[in-house]
Design an enzyme around this catalytic site. Structure first.
Site, PDB file in Angstrom:
ATOM      1  N   SER A  39       1.040  -0.811   0.190  1.00  0.00           N
ATOM      2  CA  SER A  39       0.295   0.130  -0.046  1.00  0.00           C
ATOM      3  C   SER A  39       0.827   1.132   0.074  1.00  0.00           C
ATOM      4  O   SER A  39       0.469   2.267  -0.290  1.00  0.00           O
ATOM      5  CB  SER A  39      -0.677  -0.342   1.314  1.00  0.00           C
ATOM      6  OG  SER A  39       0.350  -0.170   2.365  1.00  0.00           O
ATOM      7  N   ASP A 328      -3.634   7.840   7.775  1.00  0.00           N
ATOM      8  CA  ASP A 328      -4.127   6.414   9.045  1.00  0.00           C
ATOM      9  C   ASP A 328      -3.796   5.719   9.593  1.00  0.00           C
ATOM     10  O   ASP A 328      -2.540   5.712   9.674  1.00  0.00           O
ATOM     11  CB  ASP A 328      -4.679   6.110   7.418  1.00  0.00           C
ATOM     12  CG  ASP A 328      -4.163   5.045   7.316  1.00  0.00           C
ATOM     13  OD1 ASP A 328      -3.660   4.625   6.999  1.00  0.00           O
ATOM     14  OD2 ASP A 328      -5.279   5.109   5.506  1.00  0.00           O
ATOM     15  N   HIS A 331      -0.069   4.318   7.633  1.00  0.00           N
ATOM     16  CA  HIS A 331       0.359   5.307   6.322  1.00  0.00           C
ATOM     17  C   HIS A 331       0.846   6.617   6.541  1.00  0.00           C
ATOM     18  O   HIS A 331       0.075   6.756   7.469  1.00  0.00           O
ATOM     19  CB  HIS A 331      -0.736   4.732   4.698  1.00  0.00           C
ATOM     20  CG  HIS A 331      -1.166   3.654   4.691  1.00  0.00           C
ATOM     21  ND1 HIS A 331      -2.587   3.455   4.728  1.00  0.00           N
ATOM     22  CD2 HIS A 331      -1.174   2.909   4.032  1.00  0.00           C
ATOM     23  CE1 HIS A 331      -2.618   2.036   4.830  1.00  0.00           C
ATOM     24  NE2 HIS A 331      -0.998   1.702   4.360  1.00  0.00           N
TER      25      HIS A 331
END
Ligand SMILES: *[C@@H]1O[C@H](CO)[C@@H](O)[C@H](O)[C@H]1NC(C)=O
Ligand SMILES: *[C@@H]1O[C@H](CO)[C@@H](O)[C@H](O)[C@H]1NC(C)=O
Ligand SMILES: *[C@@H]1O[C@H](CO)[C@@H](O)[C@H](O)[C@H]1NC(C)=O
Ligand SMILES: *[C@@H]1O[C@H](CO)[C@@H](O)[C@H](O)[C@H]1NC(C)=O
Ligand SMILES: *[C@@H]1O[C@H](CO)[C@@H](O)[C@H](O)[C@H]1NC(C)=O
Ligand SMILES: *[C@@H]1O[C@H](CO)[C@@H](O)[C@H](O)[C@H]1NC(C)=O
Ligand SMILES: *[C@@H]1O[C@H](CO)[C@@H](O)[C@H](O)[C@H]1NC(C)=O
Length: 366
Positions: A39, A328, A331
């Protein structure tokens, strides 16, 4: 902390770099960029899967043009986007492989400009993310997809020109965090270094496969300080998890050895590796000097440290996103990603990126 860093060295470095980066760059020897991993560099792969590791709802993308969620796990752009744009190879990352493969019309011409294979939730080990998130593209599958791309490139350009493009392109790999974090979630009382040997051997295997397909220029982004992400702090109750930090550091030093060995045993193998563990820790330890007001809580989320769950339309959302290190629970913010990319691409000295930086790697002619 055993870091022998000057109080604000990261900040100074970045200020100097920001000034330099105004110069538009363009490398004749960099035809395309291919991106692999999780991600941290996914630009929408998972939008094409039926898994749960997605970033398709508000407030993801709130700082992207039109505040549009794109599948990036960020408030805006991510590290892959910034690396590509700093290298002068476009405004942002090339599109996800699955987006190109779903629209075969432009496939053969678009792949010549690079492809992003990264899938949020995946890891270096084959099974990482598969159960937790229902569907991810493992690193091995990402490389299988690259093999299809490589075959098409050789077909479109012919063997000689195609091999030249493949050899001179940049291969960015940012993976490994999810292997260690997921292991810890499933085995809370066992050290995550238990899987170190498997992660190392699989990483080596993946490098070999890419090399055998003709890749030569490897830009490796190491595992950041995963012991200090809001999701982990929320579980531990505040402090960083030393065991996960340790895995990041140990894996970084083993990757440098693996890469060094590769370059001395495999003809034409070139690499650069960035120490994102050190980058994260230097920001956490000197947040204000680095222009951040908040390096512990996530900007968007719920629960302790906003680390209880992913960002959703009903989460808490901070106002000044550029002042946060974490967007978040897992990340970095767009701003933190931009600083990381500036460091990877332009840093002087070998502290944060070694043995050369990404811009030097990009400019090498193979
Ligand atoms: C996702 O689910 C939909 C509806 O159930 C299905 O049509 C589609 O083929 C699935 N996609 C993948 C990639 O599995
Ligand atoms: C991983 O997911 C894919 C796609 O859903 C599935 O075909 C495969 O069997 C899974 N592998 C494991 C080890 O769970
Ligand atoms: C860190 O990991 C290494 C090997 O993976 C292990 O030998 C060492 O004891 C660990 N250190 C700490 C502080 O956990
Ligand atoms: C890769 O990891 C698996 C466990 O996930 C392990 O069984 C295997 O030996 C590792 N090494 C290689 C080269 O595949
Ligand atoms: C992990 O981070 C904490 C918090 O900064 C630090 O005290 C600790 O030394 C780190 N652990 C390792 C093994 O690096
Ligand atoms: C270095 O690479 C060679 C060739 O792939 C391999 O045989 C050897 O085991 C590697 N050595 C280390 C220390 O990893
Ligand atoms: C890093 O990149 C810049 C810009 O390309 C270059 O001038 C510099 O010498 C590099 N630094 C190191 C230590 O390699």
């Amino acid at each position: 902390m055993a870091l022998a860093l000057g109080e604000s060295s990261f900040f100074l470095l970045v200020v100097i770099l920001t000034a330099n980066s105004m110069l538009p760059l363009s490398y004749a020897s960099l035809p395309a960029v291919f991106i692999f991993g999780d991600s941290t560099v996914d630009v929408g792969t998972n939008n094409y899967l039926n898994g749960t590791a997605t970033a398709t709802d508000r407030f993801y993308g709130i700082d992207y043009p039109y505040s549009m969620p794109t599948g990036r796990f960020s408030n805006g752009l991510n590290t892959a986007d910034f690396i590509v744009s700093l290298l002068g190879d476009g405004r942002e990352s090339p599109p996800p492989y699955l987006a190109l493969a779903n629209n075969m019309a432009g496939f053969k011409s678009k792949i010549l400009r690079g492809v992003n294979f990264a899938s949020g939730g995946s890891g270096i080990l084959e099974d990482t993310g598969n159960k937790t998130w229902k569907a991810v593209v493992s690193l091995r599958n990402q490389i299988d997809q690259f093999a299809i791309v490589q075959e098409n490139i050789l077909e479109v350009l012919g063997k000689a020109k195609g091999e030249h493009l493949v050899a001179n392109s940049l291969y960015i790999i940012s993976s490994g965090s999810n292997d260690f974090v997921e292991f810890t979630q499933n085995n809370p009382f066992v050290s995550s270094t238990t899987i170190m040997t498997d992660v190392q051997s699989n990483f080596t295997k993946h490098l070999k496969t890419l090399y055998s397909l003709g890749a030569r220029k490897f830009a490796i982004v190491s595992v950041p300080a995963i012991g200090c992400i809001p999701a982990v702090r929320a579980i531990v109750g505040g402090s960083c998890l030393d065991d996960l930090n340790n895995s990041s550091r140990v894996f970084y030093s083993s990757m440098t050895k693996i890469l060094d060995n590769f370059s001395s045993t495999s003809e034409g193998f070139l690499y650069s590796i960035g120490n994102t563990y050190l980058m994260t820790m230097s920001i956490i330890d000197n947040a204000r000097a680095n222009g951040f007001r908040e390096a512990i809580n996530a900007c968007c989320g719920t629960g302790d440290f906003n680390g209880g769950d992913k960002c959703t339309p009903t989460s808490n959302l901070c106002k000044n996103r550029d002042e946060y290190l974490f967007w978040d629970w897992f990340h970095p913010t767009q701003r933190a990603s931009s600083l990381a990319a500036l460091t990877l691409v332009f840093a002087e000295g070998k502290e944060f990126v070694t043995p050369i930086n990404f811009s030097q790697l990009a400019s090498k002619e193979v």
